[in-house]
Design a protein around this motif. Structure first.
Motif, PDB file in Angstrom:
ATOM      1  N   GLY A  22       0.821  -1.215   0.000  1.00  0.00           N
ATOM      2  CA  GLY A  22       0.000   0.000   0.000  1.00  0.00           C
ATOM      3  C   GLY A  22       0.848   1.254   0.000  1.00  0.00           C
ATOM      4  O   GLY A  22       0.554   2.227  -0.679  1.00  0.00           O
ATOM      5  N   ASP A  23       1.925   1.241   0.792  1.00  0.00           N
ATOM      6  CA  ASP A  23       2.842   2.381   0.807  1.00  0.00           C
ATOM      7  C   ASP A  23       3.454   2.594  -0.570  1.00  0.00           C
ATOM      8  O   ASP A  23       3.596   3.712  -1.030  1.00  0.00           O
ATOM      9  N   LEU A  24       3.836   1.480  -1.210  1.00  0.00           N
ATOM     10  CA  LEU A  24       4.430   1.570  -2.534  1.00  0.00           C
ATOM     11  C   LEU A  24       3.439   2.161  -3.528  1.00  0.00           C
ATOM     12  O   LEU A  24       3.780   3.060  -4.293  1.00  0.00           O
ATOM     13  N   SER A  25       2.208   1.700  -3.482  1.00  0.00           N
ATOM     14  CA  SER A  25       1.182   2.236  -4.383  1.00  0.00           C
ATOM     15  C   SER A  25       0.963   3.721  -4.138  1.00  0.00           C
ATOM     16  O   SER A  25       0.825   4.503  -5.069  1.00  0.00           O
ATOM     17  N   GLY A  26       0.956   4.113  -2.862  1.00  0.00           N
ATOM     18  CA  GLY A  26       0.783   5.520  -2.521  1.00  0.00           C
ATOM     19  C   GLY A  26       1.939   6.375  -3.011  1.00  0.00           C
ATOM     20  O   GLY A  26       1.745   7.481  -3.518  1.00  0.00           O
ATOM     21  N   ILE A  30       2.011   9.441  -5.837  1.00  0.00           N
ATOM     22  CA  ILE A  30       2.612  10.767  -5.680  1.00  0.00           C
ATOM     23  C   ILE A  30       3.337  11.163  -6.963  1.00  0.00           C
ATOM     24  O   ILE A  30       3.333  12.316  -7.374  1.00  0.00           O
ATOM     25  N   LEU A  31       3.952  10.168  -7.604  1.00  0.00           N
ATOM     26  CA  LEU A  31       4.672  10.405  -8.855  1.00  0.00           C
ATOM     27  C   LEU A  31       3.756  10.362 -10.074  1.00  0.00           C
ATOM     28  O   LEU A  31       4.220  10.398 -11.201  1.00  0.00           O
ATOM     29  N   LYS A  32       2.441  10.263  -9.813  1.00  0.00           N
ATOM     30  CA  LYS A  32       1.427  10.213 -10.878  1.00  0.00           C
ATOM     31  C   LYS A  32       1.572   8.958 -11.738  1.00  0.00           C
ATOM     32  O   LYS A  32       1.278   8.974 -12.930  1.00  0.00           O
ATOM     33  N   ILE A  33       2.040   7.856 -11.127  1.00  0.00           N
ATOM     34  CA  ILE A  33       2.145   6.588 -11.834  1.00  0.00           C
ATOM     35  C   ILE A  33       0.974   5.722 -11.391  1.00  0.00           C
ATOM     36  O   ILE A  33       0.927   5.246 -10.253  1.00  0.00           O
ATOM     37  N   SER A  34       0.023   5.537 -12.279  1.00  0.00           N
ATOM     38  CA  SER A  34      -1.174   4.769 -11.988  1.00  0.00           C
ATOM     39  C   SER A  34      -1.063   3.391 -12.632  1.00  0.00           C
ATOM     40  O   SER A  34      -0.089   3.085 -13.319  1.00  0.00           O
ATOM     41  N   ASP A  35      -2.094   2.568 -12.424  1.00  0.00           N
ATOM     42  CA  ASP A  35      -2.108   1.253 -13.070  1.00  0.00           C
ATOM     43  C   ASP A  35      -2.024   1.391 -14.586  1.00  0.00           C
ATOM     44  O   ASP A  35      -1.387   0.585 -15.247  1.00  0.00           O
ATOM     45  N   LYS A  36      -2.651   2.432 -15.121  1.00  0.00           N
ATOM     46  CA  LYS A  36      -2.657   2.639 -16.574  1.00  0.00           C
ATOM     47  C   LYS A  36      -1.270   2.998 -17.103  1.00  0.00           C
ATOM     48  O   LYS A  36      -0.876   2.569 -18.171  1.00  0.00           O
ATOM     49  N   SER A  37      -0.533   3.794 -16.347  1.00  0.00           N
ATOM     50  CA  SER A  37       0.768   4.251 -16.835  1.00  0.00           C
ATOM     51  C   SER A  37       1.937   3.389 -16.357  1.00  0.00           C
ATOM     52  O   SER A  37       3.067   3.604 -16.771  1.00  0.00           O
ATOM     53  N   LEU A  38       1.656   2.401 -15.508  1.00  0.00           N
ATOM     54  CA  LEU A  38       2.731   1.597 -14.934  1.00  0.00           C
ATOM     55  C   LEU A  38       3.527   0.837 -15.992  1.00  0.00           C
ATOM     56  O   LEU A  38       4.756   0.798 -15.934  1.00  0.00           O
ATOM     57  N   LYS A  39       2.855   0.253 -16.969  1.00  0.00           N
ATOM     58  CA  LYS A  39       3.559  -0.498 -18.019  1.00  0.00           C
ATOM     59  C   LYS A  39       4.478   0.423 -18.821  1.00  0.00           C
ATOM     60  O   LYS A  39       5.613   0.062 -19.134  1.00  0.00           O
ATOM     61  N   ILE A  40       3.994   1.620 -19.128  1.00  0.00           N
ATOM     62  CA  ILE A  40       4.813   2.587 -19.860  1.00  0.00           C
ATOM     63  C   ILE A  40       6.004   3.004 -19.000  1.00  0.00           C
ATOM     64  O   ILE A  40       7.133   3.092 -19.482  1.00  0.00           O
TER      65      ILE A  40
END
Length: 140
Positions: A22-26, A30-40
């Protein structure tokens, strides 16, 4: 091969880093890296970043000396600044020292081989091993 140790250290020291998933996801949010942009992000981190960093740190800022250089120290410091939101402060000192030594090794390699190919590939291996370790941590 030695640079793949990066991911192994990350994996086995995860409990010492003490970030929950959860901390990692949070922190990624903060860096605006979502599930959608994670692969990129992962592709960019593993392919583009090693090339850009090696050209900047080992080509553009290369002192031409085999001795430890200010650019090696800046490389270590820059990465600690980037990583500090992911690691506890007490880990920043060994991280800084390790990354400074790695920068020195890569710079010496670039000078000795008169090129960046080995540096880029080993940097790519280090970054890919980090992503593999992170994936393994997240799927535990």
């Amino acid at each position: 091969v030695i640079f793949s140790v990066n991911g192994l250290l990350f994996y086995f020291l995860w409990d010492k880093i003490q970030l929950s998933v959860g901390d990692l996801s949070g922190k990624l949010a903060i860096l605006k890296i979502s599930d959608k942009s994670l692969k990129i992000f992962i592709l960019y981190y593993c392919i583009v970043t090693p090339v850009l960093e090696e050209f900047f740190w080992r080509e553009y800022l290369n002192s031409g000396s085999y001795s430890l250089s200010i650019s090696d120290i800046f490389f270590g410091g820059y990465h600690v600044i980037v990583l500090i939101i992911f690691i506890d402060f007490y880990l920043s000192i060994p991280t800084f020292i390790t990354l400074t030594i790695v920068a020195w090794i890569w710079r010496r390699t670039a000078i000795k081989l008169n090129g960046l190919s080995v540096c880029i590939v080993s940097h790519l291996i280090a970054d890919v091993s980090t992503m593999i370790a992170l994936f393994c941590i997240l799927v535990k």
